[in-house]
Scaffold this motif. Sequence first.
Motif, PDB file in Angstrom:
ATOM      1  N   ASP A   1      50.924   1.477  16.475  1.00  0.00           N
ATOM      2  CA  ASP A   1      51.328   2.706  15.779  1.00  0.00           C
ATOM      3  C   ASP A   1      50.908   2.697  14.316  1.00  0.00           C
ATOM      4  O   ASP A   1      50.717   3.764  13.719  1.00  0.00           O
ATOM      5  N   HIS A   2      50.781   1.502  13.723  1.00  0.00           N
ATOM      6  CA  HIS A   2      50.455   1.378  12.295  1.00  0.00           C
ATOM      7  C   HIS A   2      49.116   0.653  12.116  1.00  0.00           C
ATOM      8  O   HIS A   2      48.945  -0.120  11.174  1.00  0.00           O
ATOM      9  N   HIS A   3      48.172   0.934  13.001  1.00  0.00           N
ATOM     10  CA  HIS A   3      46.902   0.199  12.987  1.00  0.00           C
ATOM     11  C   HIS A   3      46.180   0.296  11.654  1.00  0.00           C
ATOM     12  O   HIS A   3      45.622  -0.691  11.163  1.00  0.00           O
ATOM     13  N   ALA A   4      46.194   1.463  11.036  1.00  0.00           N
ATOM     14  CA  ALA A   4      45.478   1.619   9.765  1.00  0.00           C
ATOM     15  C   ALA A   4      46.122   0.776   8.674  1.00  0.00           C
ATOM     16  O   ALA A   4      45.430   0.217   7.811  1.00  0.00           O
ATOM     17  N   ARG A   5      47.447   0.675   8.705  1.00  0.00           N
ATOM     18  CA  ARG A   5      48.133  -0.111   7.689  1.00  0.00           C
ATOM     19  C   ARG A   5      47.886  -1.599   7.889  1.00  0.00           C
ATOM     20  O   ARG A   5      47.673  -2.333   6.923  1.00  0.00           O
ATOM     21  N   TYR A   6      47.901  -2.065   9.134  1.00  0.00           N
ATOM     22  CA  TYR A   6      47.615  -3.480   9.365  1.00  0.00           C
ATOM     23  C   TYR A   6      46.169  -3.817   9.025  1.00  0.00           C
ATOM     24  O   TYR A   6      45.878  -4.914   8.531  1.00  0.00           O
ATOM     25  N   ASP A   7      45.259  -2.890   9.275  1.00  0.00           N
ATOM     26  CA  ASP A   7      43.875  -3.138   8.872  1.00  0.00           C
ATOM     27  C   ASP A   7      43.747  -3.185   7.359  1.00  0.00           C
ATOM     28  O   ASP A   7      42.950  -3.952   6.814  1.00  0.00           O
TER      29      ASP A   7
ATOM     30  N   CYS B   1      42.021  -9.573  19.821  1.00  0.00           N
ATOM     31  CA  CYS B   1      41.343  -8.500  19.078  1.00  0.00           C
ATOM     32  C   CYS B   1      42.277  -7.430  18.551  1.00  0.00           C
ATOM     33  O   CYS B   1      41.907  -6.662  17.654  1.00  0.00           O
ATOM     34  N   GLY B   2      43.488  -7.328  19.095  1.00  0.00           N
ATOM     35  CA  GLY B   2      44.433  -6.331  18.600  1.00  0.00           C
ATOM     36  C   GLY B   2      43.891  -4.921  18.704  1.00  0.00           C
ATOM     37  O   GLY B   2      43.395  -4.491  19.755  1.00  0.00           O
ATOM     38  N   ASN B   3      43.967  -4.181  17.597  1.00  0.00           N
ATOM     39  CA  ASN B   3      43.517  -2.797  17.572  1.00  0.00           C
ATOM     40  C   ASN B   3      42.000  -2.656  17.466  1.00  0.00           C
ATOM     41  O   ASN B   3      41.488  -1.535  17.402  1.00  0.00           O
ATOM     42  N   GLY B   4      41.286  -3.772  17.416  1.00  0.00           N
ATOM     43  CA  GLY B   4      39.852  -3.761  17.631  1.00  0.00           C
ATOM     44  C   GLY B   4      38.970  -3.475  16.438  1.00  0.00           C
ATOM     45  O   GLY B   4      37.761  -3.281  16.613  1.00  0.00           O
ATOM     46  N   GLN B   5      39.493  -3.512  15.210  1.00  0.00           N
ATOM     47  CA  GLN B   5      38.623  -3.233  14.068  1.00  0.00           C
ATOM     48  C   GLN B   5      37.491  -4.258  13.974  1.00  0.00           C
ATOM     49  O   GLN B   5      36.318  -3.902  13.808  1.00  0.00           O
ATOM     50  N   VAL B   6      37.842  -5.540  14.076  1.00  0.00           N
ATOM     51  CA  VAL B   6      36.824  -6.585  13.965  1.00  0.00           C
ATOM     52  C   VAL B   6      35.838  -6.506  15.134  1.00  0.00           C
ATOM     53  O   VAL B   6      34.628  -6.702  14.950  1.00  0.00           O
TER      54      VAL B   6
ATOM     55  N   VAL C   1      33.049 -29.011  13.276  1.00  0.00           N
ATOM     56  CA  VAL C   1      34.167 -28.155  12.867  1.00  0.00           C
ATOM     57  C   VAL C   1      34.318 -28.195  11.341  1.00  0.00           C
ATOM     58  O   VAL C   1      34.353 -29.273  10.744  1.00  0.00           O
ATOM     59  N   THR C   2      34.378 -27.032  10.717  1.00  0.00           N
ATOM     60  CA  THR C   2      34.645 -26.935   9.283  1.00  0.00           C
ATOM     61  C   THR C   2      35.861 -26.055   9.070  1.00  0.00           C
ATOM     62  O   THR C   2      36.208 -25.227   9.914  1.00  0.00           O
ATOM     63  N   ASN C   3      36.497 -26.244   7.939  1.00  0.00           N
ATOM     64  CA  ASN C   3      37.699 -25.460   7.632  1.00  0.00           C
ATOM     65  C   ASN C   3      37.806 -25.369   6.117  1.00  0.00           C
ATOM     66  O   ASN C   3      37.933 -26.381   5.438  1.00  0.00           O
ATOM     67  N   ARG C   4      37.722 -24.159   5.598  1.00  0.00           N
ATOM     68  CA  ARG C   4      37.856 -23.972   4.159  1.00  0.00           C
ATOM     69  C   ARG C   4      38.764 -22.796   3.862  1.00  0.00           C
ATOM     70  O   ARG C   4      38.943 -21.902   4.694  1.00  0.00           O
ATOM     71  N   ARG C   5      39.337 -22.800   2.675  1.00  0.00           N
ATOM     72  CA  ARG C   5      40.210 -21.719   2.256  1.00  0.00           C
ATOM     73  C   ARG C   5      39.376 -20.554   1.733  1.00  0.00           C
ATOM     74  O   ARG C   5      38.399 -20.740   1.004  1.00  0.00           O
ATOM     75  N   VAL C   6      39.783 -19.339   2.122  1.00  0.00           N
ATOM     76  CA  VAL C   6      39.173 -18.113   1.598  1.00  0.00           C
ATOM     77  C   VAL C   6      40.301 -17.200   1.117  1.00  0.00           C
ATOM     78  O   VAL C   6      41.436 -17.304   1.580  1.00  0.00           O
ATOM     79  N   GLU C   7      39.976 -16.334   0.185  1.00  0.00           N
ATOM     80  CA  GLU C   7      40.979 -15.433  -0.383  1.00  0.00           C
ATOM     81  C   GLU C   7      40.583 -13.986  -0.174  1.00  0.00           C
ATOM     82  O   GLU C   7      39.395 -13.648  -0.095  1.00  0.00           O
ATOM     83  N   ALA C   8      41.588 -13.129  -0.078  1.00  0.00           N
ATOM     84  CA  ALA C   8      41.365 -11.691   0.004  1.00  0.00           C
ATOM     85  C   ALA C   8      42.599 -10.990  -0.549  1.00  0.00           C
ATOM     86  O   ALA C   8      43.687 -11.574  -0.635  1.00  0.00           O
ATOM     87  N   GLU C   9      42.414  -9.733  -0.903  1.00  0.00           N
ATOM     88  CA  GLU C   9      43.528  -8.909  -1.370  1.00  0.00           C
ATOM     89  C   GLU C   9      44.061  -8.103  -0.195  1.00  0.00           C
ATOM     90  O   GLU C   9      43.295  -7.482   0.543  1.00  0.00           O
ATOM     91  N   GLN C  10      45.367  -8.144  -0.017  1.00  0.00           N
ATOM     92  CA  GLN C  10      46.007  -7.374   1.041  1.00  0.00           C
ATOM     93  C   GLN C  10      46.728  -6.176   0.422  1.00  0.00           C
ATOM     94  O   GLN C  10      47.500  -6.327  -0.527  1.00  0.00           O
ATOM     95  N   VAL C  11      46.507  -5.008   0.979  1.00  0.00           N
ATOM     96  CA  VAL C  11      47.177  -3.791   0.512  1.00  0.00           C
ATOM     97  C   VAL C  11      48.311  -3.476   1.480  1.00  0.00           C
ATOM     98  O   VAL C  11      48.076  -3.155   2.651  1.00  0.00           O
TER      99      VAL C  11
END
Length: 270
Positions: free
Chosen positions: A22-28, A55-60, A202-212
């Motif tokens: 119901d809130h797909h745009a907000r979660y994206d 995949c959830g609501n499928g944006q990716v 296998v690699t694993n690194r930290r990445v950052e992003a801004e969440q609205v």
Amino acid sequence: METVNKHQAEAWNGYEGTHWADHHARYDAVNSGFNPHLLDAAAIGPRDRVLDIGCGNGQVTRLAAERAHLGAATGVDLSAPMLARARNLAEREGVGNVRFEQGDAQLYPFPDGGFDVAISRFGVMFFADPVAAFGNVRRALAADGGRAAFVVMAPPEESDLGTVLAALPALPRPAIGHDGPLSLADPGRAAAILGDAGFRAVTNRRVEAEQVWGRDAADAAAFLAGWGPIRYNYGESDELVATLTGALRPFERDGAVRLRTTAGLITARR
């Protein structure tokens, strides 16, 4: 649908999945800042066959299909409400080389070597048996060049969301279980699980992003209070929303509530 992950199937076909659909745009808006990290790490080519786990609501999935415009993308998820939304959005956007299937990735009968790359944005932390699940995903990848890229949750204290959640009463037991949202937050444990599943490099690194999270603190608080983990642990109350509103107010900036968030970016080879 055959599944061994009964608890997750119930949640994602109940309140949790309905709220996300119901809130797909907000979660994206919350999670899409990680899309470039994930898709660039996956190195999707124009003819690739892409598998999106959880995949959830499928944006990716749809974004992957656009990159693989001469190939295809398949999204798999437990949640019927979210898959219905994913199909609707793909049709609305005219993405024709994408399909969505309901199933448990731990058991799903993927074709052997049927995909070139597996991806996931916060969809691989909830397996009942992660080694078996990742082994099944690995089996689905091509022996020649098969690869994977996953974004997973990092400990909340590394992000602004942890600051917000610190305003709430402490839970008696952190929700970190073997199939919980933080199940792959420890890089060492994540590497061991994928290694036991047969993956290499296998690699694993930290990445950052801004969440609205919303247009202002009150709007974001009302939405966050309805998020499954918050609702499950704290119930519904005006007091909860008021506490979250106060905690979110310092993060109001440029017409929105913006939280800096850290995640783990895992890559591996077949």
